[in-house]
Design a protein around this motif. Structure first.
Motif, mmCIF file in Angstrom:
data_model
loop_
_atom_site.group_PDB
_atom_site.id
_atom_site.type_symbol
_atom_site.label_atom_id
_atom_site.label_comp_id
_atom_site.label_asym_id
_atom_site.label_seq_id
_atom_site.Cartn_x
_atom_site.Cartn_y
_atom_site.Cartn_z
ATOM 1 N N ARG A 8 9.273 -4.437 1.529
ATOM 2 C CA ARG A 8 9.178 -3.026 1.187
ATOM 3 C C ARG A 8 9.155 -2.795 -0.313
ATOM 4 N NH1 ARG A 8 13.520 -0.224 5.000
ATOM 5 N NH2 ARG A 8 12.226 0.141 6.798
ATOM 6 N N ASP A 11 5.842 -3.511 -1.324
ATOM 7 C CA ASP A 11 4.908 -2.785 -0.483
ATOM 8 C C ASP A 11 3.725 -3.665 -0.085
ATOM 9 O OD1 ASP A 11 2.935 0.207 -0.630
ATOM 10 O OD2 ASP A 11 4.280 -0.466 0.938
ATOM 11 N N GLN A 48 4.813 6.260 2.888
ATOM 12 C CA GLN A 48 4.095 5.196 2.174
ATOM 13 C C GLN A 48 2.657 5.101 2.663
ATOM 14 O OE1 GLN A 48 6.426 1.668 2.776
ATOM 15 N NE2 GLN A 48 7.918 2.211 1.209
ATOM 16 N N SER A 52 -0.888 5.967 0.439
ATOM 17 C CA SER A 52 -1.881 4.916 0.216
ATOM 18 C C SER A 52 -3.313 5.405 0.475
ATOM 19 C CB SER A 52 -1.579 3.709 1.090
ATOM 20 O OG SER A 52 -1.777 4.013 2.453
#
Length: 53
Positions: A8, A11, A48, A52
């Motif tokens: 994480r 990422d 997240q 993206s």
């Protein structure tokens, strides 16, 4: 099944030792580290993914 590890902090997702930059794969790797009862963790993974795109 591929050996997967989620990172994480970076990422990124490692599949068989190869770094993958696919946001959807990172999302699924992220949610698999979450407890089903941990809504905050799942929310972070979802955010997240949204960021993206």
């Amino acid at each position: 099944m591929a050996d997967r590890a989620a990172d994480r902090s970076g990422d990124q997702l490692a599949v068989d030792g190869v770094w993958n930059d696919d946001p959807v794969e990172r999302y699924f790797a992220c949610i698999t580290t979450c407890s089903l009862d941990d809504g905050e963790c799942i929310t972070i993974c979802t955010e997240q993914l949204r960021e993206s795109h």
